[in-house]
Design a protein around this motif. Structure first.
Motif, PDB file in Angstrom:
ATOM      1  N   ASN A  57      82.508  32.627 -80.684  1.00 34.42           N
ATOM      2  CA  ASN A  57      83.769  32.097 -81.222  1.00 34.42           C
ATOM      3  C   ASN A  57      83.600  31.666 -82.687  1.00 34.42           C
ATOM      4  N   VAL A  87      91.188  31.472 -86.368  1.00 29.30           N
ATOM      5  CA  VAL A  87      91.930  30.551 -85.517  1.00 29.30           C
ATOM      6  C   VAL A  87      92.363  31.236 -84.223  1.00 29.30           C
ATOM      7  N   ARG A  90      89.413  31.656 -81.901  1.00 30.50           N
ATOM      8  CA  ARG A  90      89.002  30.431 -81.224  1.00 30.50           C
ATOM      9  C   ARG A  90      90.016  29.999 -80.179  1.00 30.50           C
ATOM     10  N   GLN A  91      91.267  30.434 -80.332  1.00 28.39           N
ATOM     11  CA  GLN A  91      92.239  30.117 -79.276  1.00 28.39           C
ATOM     12  C   GLN A  91      92.026  31.018 -78.061  1.00 28.39           C
TER      13      GLN A  91
END
Lengths: 257, 291
Positions: A57, A87, A90-91
């Motif tokens: 990640n 972003v 990582r979500q």
């Protein structure tokens, strides 16, 4: 028959080398992680397991002077490509850390943070997601009457389940566990393990662990790392009952590590 | 241990005890002296007339000792300085702690701490020759010696305290909070704004309070650039006189034992109470961080 044919590959790691300044932490890693399965990464301290999982990640970007070679593909898409948004990655790829790390906020705000960050403003939706994720992480019954208490007042095991709930609230598809039970007592550990077994029905799970019994209990596949190299990878059953590599066997039988 | 060794040990130990207690005794002595001289004043004048009196004419006949314009002068200059230095200082602290690379971080932090080493008379002088004419020209005022000029220069003096302590507080926020925020898909700004700022808030607040303490107690620079008119100010663009500047300017001419002399000590008491309260609040927050 190749195992890739039976399972749906979610994350593919291709020829990955990773360096901290000049020291090489990972050497030519090739590894596939499959959908709705738990993959355990085992190996002695300093073998690169944490470094490896943090690549998935892009958390290693926080450390200056590091260098990555090779490709990491999530559903066939290079997560390190220039046009990939970190972003978004990582979500999709959530992470639970070694030490429980709830924010110094209320239980409710710990969970709402990830949703607010995602841009969700609808209060009802936020509340619904919070309750769902607390139920999924089997924490709901313990905290439902005190959602506005400070999260730091929870016990270590509860904090870790809160961190799992926080991660689930953002609706990831992959969850990375970096030694999630390293600082927990046996009862809390058992609860987290149960939870991981439950979660792998719906998520792709990668777990780094020091504890070989834990790897055996929760995972479907196991990868054994040693000094930055991937020594052996296979179904957990095979690795634990009939490892091909001599080093794997020595590690599993406790001759080093 | 031989006998000489023991004697030596004994004396060194006592010497350290004396040095330690002396510093406390001096503070207590100063406090007693201040209280004794200042409280004498209230034999002649009521506390109410002193604090709420609107006129400070120590040399007229009868003399008027109303300290309200001075308090308001101090408050106005301080508020102005805080309005400038808090946003700048906190933003600067975040920049140094979170954004800039480690090499630049050292340079910046040292630089800002060096700013604290500039004598206040130099800051006052620089303000007098550069800022004061500028303020006069921009706002078309009869004089540039105003509360605004004082606020701007004092903001410079509060910055090192605020930046340095706030930066320490931000750096002390455990890294795992930031990691957790980023792993949830927060951007760097979202992590700073909603997680790091919240976790560092007590330390940042303490930094601000200590900055205010510095500004309220500052004398030389404000005396040089605020115009020193003891009237109740209505805007930032008027000359004001602060509590500190009054003591510094008038102590030399006040006759020892006169009402004027005791009144200046009473002003000192007010100043002492204000700075004590501010430092005390800052201390509470600093201790909260240590826990």
């Amino acid at each position: 028959m190749n195992i890739n044919d039976c399972f749906n590959c979610r994350i593919r790691v291709e020829n990955v080398n990773f360096y901290y300044a000049k020291s090489q932490a990972l050497k030519n890693i090739n590894l596939d992680m499959f959908n709705n399965n738990a993959t355990a990464i085992i190996g002695p301290s300093g073998c690169g397991k944490s470094t490896f999982i943090r690549l998935l990640n892009r958390m290693n970007e926080l450390i200056p002077n590091t260098n990555l070679e090779g490709k990491i593909l999530l559903d066939g898409k290079d997560i390190n490509a220039i046009d990939t948004d970190v972003v978004e990655i990582r979500q999709l790829v959530g992470m639970v850390f070694q030490k429980p790390n709830p924010f110094p906020k209320s239980i409710y705000n710990n969970l709402s943070y990830g949703l607010e960050v995602k841009g969700i403003k609808d209060k009802h939706l936020i509340e619904k997601r919070i309750i769902e994720s607390l139920k999924k992480s089997v924490l709901w019954d313990e905290v439902k009457d005190r959602l506005h208490d400070n999260a730091l007042r929870l016990s270590g095991g509860q904090q870790q389940r809160l961190c799992i709930a926080r991660c689930l609230a953002v609706e990831p598809e992959v969850i990375l566990f970096d030694e999630p039970c390293a600082s927990l007592d046996p009862i809390s550990t058992a609860k987290i393990e149960e939870l991981i077994v439950e979660l792998k029905k719906n998520y792709t799970i990668v777990i780094v662990t020091h504890n070989m019994q834990q790897a055996a209990r929760v995972s479907d596949f196991t990868a054994f790392f040693l000094l930055g190299e991937l020594i052996e990878f296979g179904t957990t059953e095979k690795i634990f009952t009939s490892p091909k590599n001599k080093k794997t066997e020595e590690y599993l039988t406790g001759r080093f590590g | 241990m031989n006998k000489i060794g023991k004697v030596k040990e004994f004396f060194i130990e006592k010497l350290i005890v004396i040095c330690g207690s002396l510093s406390i005794i001096f503070v207590i002595l100063i406090f007693i002296f201040l209280a004794r001289e200042g409280l004498t004043f209230f034999k002649y004048e009521s506390i109410k007339d002193f604090i709420f009196g609107r006129n400070w004419y120590p040399l007229s006949n009868p003399a008027r000792f109303g300290v309200l314009p001075l308090i308001l002068g101090s408050v106005m200059v301080t508020l102005g300085a805080m309005a400038i230095s808090i946003p700048l200082g906190v933003a600067c602290a975040f920049y140094i702690a979170e954004i800039v690379n480690p090499k630049m971080k050292d340079i910046l932090k040292t630089g800002i701490e060096l700013l604290a080493a500039i004598p206040s008379v130099v800051i006052g002088f620089v303000g007098m020759v550069t800022l004061v004419p500028m303020v006069k020209k921009i706002f078309h005022l009869p004089t540039g010696l105003t509360a605004l000029s004082g606020s701007i220069m004092l903001a410079f003096m509060a910055m090192p305290t605020i930046v340095s302590i706030a930066e320490d507080a931000i750096t002390a926020v455990p890294k795992r909070y930031k990691e957790a925020a980023l792993a949830l898909g927060a951007t760097h700004w979202q992590a700073i704004y909603k997680v790091i700022l919240v976790a560092a808030a007590p330390g940042i607040f303490a930094a601000i309070m200590l900055g205010i303490g510095r500004v309220i107690g500052e004398t030389m620079a404000v005396m040089m650039i605020t115009g020193n008119a003891a009237v109740i100010p209505h805007t930032l663009l008027e000359p004001v006189r602060t509590l500190t500047a009054t003591i510094a300017a008038e102590m030399g001419e006040a006759i020892r034992g006169s009402n004027h002399y005791y009144a200046l000590y009473a002003v000192g008491i007010i100043l002492f109470i204000i700075t004590f309260v501010i430092n005390f609040i800052a201390d509470i927050f600093l201790h909260r961080i240590k826990k």
